[in-house]
Design a protein around this motif. Structure first.
Motif, PDB file in Angstrom:
ATOM      1  N   VAL A 204       0.828  -1.214   0.000  1.00 20.66           N
ATOM      2  CA  VAL A 204       0.000   0.000   0.000  1.00 20.66           C
ATOM      3  C   VAL A 204       0.857   1.256   0.000  1.00 20.66           C
ATOM      4  N   LEU A 205       1.836   1.312   0.882  1.00 20.82           N
ATOM      5  CA  LEU A 205       2.632   2.534   1.011  1.00 20.82           C
ATOM      6  C   LEU A 205       3.307   2.950  -0.292  1.00 20.82           C
ATOM      7  N   PRO A 206       3.953   2.022  -1.053  1.00 19.26           N
ATOM      8  CA  PRO A 206       4.530   2.452  -2.337  1.00 19.26           C
ATOM      9  C   PRO A 206       3.496   2.986  -3.322  1.00 19.26           C
ATOM     10  N   LEU A 207       2.268   2.482  -3.253  1.00 20.17           N
ATOM     11  CA  LEU A 207       1.246   2.900  -4.201  1.00 20.17           C
ATOM     12  C   LEU A 207       0.632   4.258  -3.849  1.00 20.17           C
ATOM     13  N   VAL A 208       0.778   4.677  -2.582  1.00 16.69           N
ATOM     14  CA  VAL A 208       0.238   5.993  -2.178  1.00 16.69           C
ATOM     15  C   VAL A 208       1.381   6.948  -1.822  1.00 16.69           C
ATOM     16  N   TRP A 209       2.583   6.622  -2.272  1.00 19.42           N
ATOM     17  CA  TRP A 209       3.758   7.388  -1.854  1.00 19.42           C
ATOM     18  C   TRP A 209       3.680   8.854  -2.265  1.00 19.42           C
ATOM     19  N   GLU A 210       3.138   9.146  -3.430  1.00 21.12           N
ATOM     20  CA  GLU A 210       3.047  10.545  -3.869  1.00 21.12           C
ATOM     21  C   GLU A 210       2.169  11.357  -2.925  1.00 21.12           C
ATOM     22  N   ASN A 211       1.121  10.747  -2.402  1.00 22.17           N
ATOM     23  CA  ASN A 211       0.270  11.432  -1.426  1.00 22.17           C
ATOM     24  C   ASN A 211       1.008  11.668  -0.119  1.00 22.17           C
ATOM     25  N   VAL A 212       1.836  10.693   0.265  1.00 25.82           N
ATOM     26  CA  VAL A 212       2.640  10.846   1.486  1.00 25.82           C
ATOM     27  C   VAL A 212       3.644  11.983   1.320  1.00 25.82           C
ATOM     28  N   GLN A 213       4.252  12.097   0.150  1.00 31.52           N
ATOM     29  CA  GLN A 213       5.170  13.206  -0.123  1.00 31.52           C
ATOM     30  C   GLN A 213       4.475  14.551   0.061  1.00 31.52           C
ATOM     31  N   VAL A 214       3.299  14.682  -0.531  1.00 30.73           N
ATOM     32  CA  VAL A 214       2.534  15.928  -0.409  1.00 30.73           C
ATOM     33  C   VAL A 214       2.228  16.220   1.052  1.00 30.73           C
ATOM     34  N   ALA A 215       1.862  15.178   1.799  1.00 32.08           N
ATOM     35  CA  ALA A 215       1.544  15.361   3.214  1.00 32.08           C
ATOM     36  C   ALA A 215       2.757  15.872   3.979  1.00 32.08           C
ATOM     37  N   PHE A 216       3.927  15.294   3.733  1.00 35.14           N
ATOM     38  CA  PHE A 216       5.128  15.734   4.435  1.00 35.14           C
ATOM     39  C   PHE A 216       5.458  17.194   4.114  1.00 35.14           C
ATOM     40  N   ILE A 217       5.268  17.602   2.873  1.00 34.05           N
ATOM     41  CA  ILE A 217       5.574  18.988   2.501  1.00 34.05           C
ATOM     42  C   ILE A 217       4.640  19.951   3.216  1.00 34.05           C
ATOM     43  N   TYR A 218       3.352  19.693   3.166  1.00 33.28           N
ATOM     44  CA  TYR A 218       2.394  20.611   3.792  1.00 33.28           C
ATOM     45  C   TYR A 218       2.523  20.609   5.308  1.00 33.28           C
ATOM     46  N   LEU A 219       2.750  19.450   5.892  1.00 38.40           N
ATOM     47  CA  LEU A 219       2.927  19.388   7.345  1.00 38.40           C
ATOM     48  C   LEU A 219       4.233  20.048   7.767  1.00 38.40           C
ATOM     49  N   GLY A 220       5.273  19.911   6.933  1.00 35.53           N
ATOM     50  CA  GLY A 220       6.525  20.606   7.221  1.00 35.53           C
ATOM     51  C   GLY A 220       6.357  22.111   7.188  1.00 35.53           C
ATOM     52  N   MET A 221       5.577  22.599   6.229  1.00 41.20           N
ATOM     53  CA  MET A 221       5.297  24.030   6.167  1.00 41.20           C
ATOM     54  C   MET A 221       4.534  24.489   7.405  1.00 41.20           C
ATOM     55  N   ALA A 222       3.584  23.687   7.850  1.00 42.97           N
ATOM     56  CA  ALA A 222       2.835  24.029   9.063  1.00 42.97           C
ATOM     57  C   ALA A 222       3.740  24.031  10.286  1.00 42.97           C
ATOM     58  N   ALA A 223       4.685  23.089  10.341  1.00 42.22           N
ATOM     59  CA  ALA A 223       5.601  23.029  11.478  1.00 42.22           C
ATOM     60  C   ALA A 223       6.574  24.198  11.487  1.00 42.22           C
ATOM     61  N   LEU A 224       6.978  24.672  10.307  1.00 46.61           N
ATOM     62  CA  LEU A 224       7.867  25.830  10.247  1.00 46.61           C
ATOM     63  C   LEU A 224       7.130  27.125  10.568  1.00 46.61           C
ATOM     64  N   ASP A 225       5.823  27.107  10.485  1.00 45.15           N
ATOM     65  CA  ASP A 225       5.040  28.288  10.825  1.00 45.15           C
ATOM     66  C   ASP A 225       4.629  28.207  12.298  1.00 45.15           C
ATOM     67  N   GLY A 226       3.527  27.571  12.581  1.00 40.81           N
ATOM     68  CA  GLY A 226       3.080  27.378  13.954  1.00 40.81           C
ATOM     69  C   GLY A 226       2.689  28.648  14.681  1.00 40.81           C
ATOM     70  N   PHE A 227       2.608  29.770  13.960  1.00 37.97           N
ATOM     71  CA  PHE A 227       2.380  31.053  14.623  1.00 37.97           C
ATOM     72  C   PHE A 227       1.022  31.132  15.310  1.00 37.97           C
ATOM     73  N   ALA A 228      -0.037  30.812  14.571  1.00 38.37           N
ATOM     74  CA  ALA A 228      -1.387  31.061  15.075  1.00 38.37           C
ATOM     75  C   ALA A 228      -1.676  30.257  16.342  1.00 38.37           C
ATOM     76  N   ILE A 229      -1.381  28.961  16.314  1.00 39.94           N
ATOM     77  CA  ILE A 229      -1.718  28.119  17.458  1.00 39.94           C
ATOM     78  C   ILE A 229      -0.881  28.496  18.681  1.00 39.94           C
ATOM     79  N   VAL A 230       0.378  28.858  18.476  1.00 41.85           N
ATOM     80  CA  VAL A 230       1.231  29.285  19.591  1.00 41.85           C
ATOM     81  C   VAL A 230       0.769  30.632  20.136  1.00 41.85           C
ATOM     82  N   GLN A 231       0.414  31.549  19.254  1.00 39.68           N
ATOM     83  CA  GLN A 231      -0.057  32.868  19.657  1.00 39.68           C
ATOM     84  C   GLN A 231      -1.306  32.769  20.527  1.00 39.68           C
ATOM     85  N   ILE A 232      -2.202  31.832  20.199  1.00 39.60           N
ATOM     86  CA  ILE A 232      -3.473  31.722  20.911  1.00 39.60           C
ATOM     87  C   ILE A 232      -3.341  30.925  22.196  1.00 39.60           C
TER      88      ILE A 232
END
Length: 294
Positions: A204-232
């Motif tokens: 399964v994982l090799p067949l959905v790997w492109e989706n996992v890549q996208v997830a890591f990129i977007y989650l990495g961007m969220a982790a590098l930001d984190g402003f809103a949740i920390v601010q609140i």
């Protein structure tokens, strides 16, 4: 015929490209220019200081502390979210559970809440004396903690909220990808004696790997930001003792509290290139041969 179409296509592209240049590229260009000045935000004139702002970033203890916290979030949040989302998606899509659609709605529900609502909600959950989490722990005979007041726990408490709020979206994303896998492939693996975990990792994982890549990129961007949740959520914000300080919060504070818009722009430019580097590293580091499904 092709040459006749070019003016027609160009006519349609003029307006969207103009809007993109004015609304997207122009702000980027302005930020890059302001990063090379000492603009204070209240004057029309700004002194050009070159790369001095970027040099100061390397010696600023607040920036370095925020970068350390962002690095921890970058390591924990994407991995925890993707692993949990893959497990839940596999349970819903591959296990043929009854009522799977209801569970997907439940998992996706946090996506319907704004960051402000999530932050305020978990402030009450983490309240030391009357919060839901400590109340449950006390019922189990476990002593409660000051989750957002303890420097050793505050960042982990924030990351748990980020994972909770993000995992539902990726459950739905991975479910859609897994359901596109032909059942014959999974049945063949089961006949060959592969366990459920082996099928998930090796098939399964090799067949959905492109989706996992996208997830890591977007989650990495969220982790590098984190402003809103920390601010609140956090005291200070960014506390206690700068334990939850992140780059986005440092940028905001320098701009709107200290009036150092030039320095804040330099931090924003640095954050932009960090995010871009992350996306490139994830795409190149996780690149593998595309698996075609018959």
């Amino acid at each position: 015929m092709r040459h006749r179409r070019l003016p027609f296509i160009a006519g349609f592209l003029v307006l969207p490209l103009t809007l993109y240049a004015v609304l997207v590229l122009s702000p980027y260009a302005q930020a890059f220019y302001l990063a090379l000045t000492d603009w204070r935000g209240v004057s029309a004139r700004a002194e050009f200081v070159g790369a001095d702002n970027f040099a100061r970033l390397l010696d600023d203890p607040q920036v370095l502390g925020a970068l350390k916290n962002n690095a921890v979030m970058l390591l924990v949040v994407p991995i925890a979210t993707v692993v949990l989302a893959l497990f839940l998606a596999a349970a819903l899509s591959l296990g043929r559970r009854r009522g799977a659609g209801v569970y997907r709605v439940v998992y996706f529900f946090p996506q319907l809440l704004s960051v402000a609502v999530v932050g305020v909600l978990f402030q009450f959950v983490y309240t030391p004396n009357s919060g839901l989490l400590n109340g449950v722990l006390n019922l189990l005979g476990i002593e409660g903690r000051s989750w957002l007041g303890d420097p050793s726990l505050a960042l982990w408490a924030v990351m748990a909220v980020v994972v909770w709020s993000a995992v539902g979206f990726y459950v739905v994303l991975f479910c859609a990808a897994m359901e596109s896998i032909p059942r014959e492939i999974l049945e063949a693996a089961a006949i060959d004696g592969a366990s459920a975990l082996t099928r998930l990792i090796r098939v399964v994982l090799p067949l959905v790997w492109e989706n996992v890549q996208v997830a890591f990129i977007y989650l990495g961007m969220a982790a590098l930001d984190g402003f809103a949740i920390v601010q609140i959520m956090t005291v200070g914000p960014g506390g206690p003792d700068n334990a939850t300080e992140v780059l986005g919060l440092t940028l905001y504070r320098n701009a709107f509290t200290y009036g150092k818009f030039g320095y804040a722009s330099a931090l924003g430019v640095a954050l932009f290139f960090l995010t871009l580097a992350l996306a490139v590293l994830v795409l190149r580091g996780s690149r593998r041969d595309r698996v075609e499904m018959a």
